[in-house]
Design an enzyme around this catalytic site. Structure first.
Site: not given
Length: 68
Positions: A1-3, A39-40
């Site tokens: 999960m990209p932040i 994506v966050r």
């Protein structure tokens, strides 16, 4: 999960910041081949009186363009 975290001086138009959030999310999803739903992206807006460049506070700077 990209932040992704974006730190910026407060004062930009809210709709402009929201457009930025969406565009960053789409770019990260596309370039990392990550599902968009994973994506966050978050924005930390800092008061210009609490942000400095060297010894000059952002609140002390003269405006140079449409954004603070």
């Amino acid at each position: 999960m990209p932040i992704v975290t974006i730190n910026m001086v407060a004062g930009r138009d809210r709709a402009m910041v929201q457009d930025c959030l969406r565009e960053v999310a789409k770019t990260v999803s596309r370039t990392l081949d990550a599902p968009l739903s994973s994506v966050r992206v978050l924005v930390n807006e800092v008061d210009p009186e609490l942000w400095s460049v060297g010894t000059t506070l952002k609140s002390e700077e003269r405006p140079t363009g449409p954004t603070p």
